[in-house]
Enzyme design. Structure first.
Site, short mmCIF file in Angstrom:
data_model
loop_
_atom_site.label_atom_id
_atom_site.label_comp_id
_atom_site.label_asym_id
_atom_site.label_seq_id
_atom_site.Cartn_x
_atom_site.Cartn_y
_atom_site.Cartn_z
N HIS A 107 5.88 1.88 -4.20
CA HIS A 107 6.00 2.51 -5.50
C HIS A 107 6.76 3.83 -5.30
CE1 HIS A 107 2.29 0.01 -6.21
NE2 HIS A 107 3.11 -0.39 -7.16
N ASP A 122 4.69 6.30 -3.66
CA ASP A 122 4.37 6.05 -2.25
C ASP A 122 5.43 6.73 -1.39
OD1 ASP A 122 2.13 4.30 -2.63
OD2 ASP A 122 3.50 2.65 -3.07
C1 XUL Z 1 -0.49 -5.42 -9.88
C2 XUL Z 1 0.48 -5.67 -8.84
C3 XUL Z 1 1.27 -4.51 -8.39
C4 XUL Z 1 2.71 -4.81 -8.17
C5 XUL Z 1 3.57 -3.64 -7.76
O1 XUL Z 1 -1.25 -6.49 -10.24
O2 XUL Z 1 0.56 -6.77 -8.35
O3 XUL Z 1 0.71 -4.00 -7.23
O4 XUL Z 1 2.86 -5.79 -7.19
O5 XUL Z 1 3.59 -2.65 -8.68
#
Ligand code: XUL
Ligand code: MN
Length: 350
Positions: A54, A57
């Site tokens: 993210h 992150d």
């Molecule tokens: C949420 C999910 C997230 C995405 C990345 O359900 O899977 O972690 O993969 O934002």
């Protein structure tokens, strides 16, 4: 059938959030915190090379920082990853924590909130490019409703397309990978399936740069077979990545170990990937698995090791199916024998 002559050597990825402290909506952490920055040193030994990220992150607390500072920190992060021998797979804007995204980002009823979502997405693209990565993942967390009448779904889909076009225009090389999910945290989400995601891709200003990322549990929550969802994207040349995990029925998003709830469904996901040659162009086999709250740590990594191992065992199962026998069953329309054979093959009994 596999479309390459040499077997695919799979590369694996996960995100640092998969090494967690055990908090859930009903209780606090059960493990002492394991420092975020130390997680990256664990990847190679666990058999992982790709890092899902993210934006925060990469740069924790980025909302409070000037853009120049954010990019300097991102650049240092990129160097750190390289030094660890790791590859950033994607960056996803975390559009579900900030007060501006309480009612969604791109589809919020507030123009200021929509602007925040777009600005943060464009910054995430800049972060991705700075760390040497060309993919932005959109998990559309709060793009949905708790009360259906609170938003116009038609307008929401128009706004999503407009936001995607703005992101594509921001950087000529960025790819957008949409990760569909039908619910949670919203009651009902927009873009619940890969069909919705790929329709947005084709409607966008640069269809070749918009693809899908399919998470097993998300497809199961939509009542669909994850292998078929993957097959649909593969048939369109649009499966950019996967988040393999598992899910025990229509409940909250469980992110269980790959194969933990339904080994045959897991086998069929591996089969569809392997038969399409997925991974042969360097695509990662991504995991999005949660460690059990009961597990001692820190850090907790057994779930990552297990899910990767199960994937590789299932690759062997796919590669050792007696295809001639299978074909004879199909030609004779003897699906009972075919099912018996496949179940025994999975069990390793004759
Ligand atoms: C949420 C999910 C997230 C995405 C990345 O359900 O899977 O972690 O993969 O934002
Ligand atoms: Mn995911």
């Amino acid at each position: 059938m596999p479309n390459s002559t040499s077997p695919t050597t799979y590369r694996f990825s996960f995100g640092p959030w998969n090494i967690s402290e055990g908090a859930d909506p009903f209780g606090p952490e059960t493990r002492t915190p394991f420092p975020h920055e130390k997680k990256f040193a664990l990847y190679r030994e666990l058999g992982f090379e790709g890092v899902q990220l993210h934006d925060d992150d990469v740069v924790p607390g980025l909302d409070g920082l000037e853009s120049k500072v954010v990019m300097n920190k991102a650049s240092a992060f990129g160097t750190m990853l390289k030094n660890e021998g790791l590859v950033p797979e994607f960056v996803a804007p975390r559009l579900w924590f900030a007060p501006q995204t309480v009612d969604g980002g791109y589809t919020s009823n507030s123009a200021a909130d929509r602007q925040y979502a777009l600005d943060r997405s464009r910054q995430s693209i800049d972060i991705a490019r700075t760390i040497g990565c060309k993919a932005l993942v959109l998990w559309l967390a709060r793009e949905g409703t708790y009360v259906r009448e609170s938003k116009s779904a038609r307008v929401a889909y128009e706004r999503l397309l407009e936001a995607i076009n703005q992101m594509l225009a921001h950087d000529p090389e960025i790819e957008i990978w949409i990760e569909p999910k039908p619910n949670e945290p919203t009651d009902q989400a927009y873009v619940p399936t890969i069909g919705h995601a790929l329709t947005l891709a084709y409607a966008s200003n640069s269809p070749s740069r918009v693809k899908g990322l399919i998470e097993s549990a998300h497809a199961l929550l939509a009542g669909l077979d994850p292998a078929d969802e993957m097959a649909f994207a593969l048939a369109h040349g649009k499966l950019a990545s996967v988040h393999l995990n598992d899910q025990n029925g229509l409940k909250y998003d469980q992110d269980k170990n790959f194969g933990a709830a339904n080994l045959r469904t897991a086998f069929n996901q591996v089969r569809v990937l392997e038969e399409a040659g997925y991974g042969s162009k360097g695509e990662f086999v991504g995991l999005d698995v949660k460690a059990m709250r009961t597990q001692a740590g820190p850090p907790v990594t057994a779930h990552l090791r297990t899910s990767r191992e199960i994937f590789l065992h299932l690759v062997e199962k796919v590669r050792t199916v007696d295809r001639d026998f299978e074909q004879r069953c199909i030609e004779g329309r003897d699906y009972e024998t075919l099912e018996s054979y496949l179940l025994k093959h999975l069990l390793g009994v004759a």
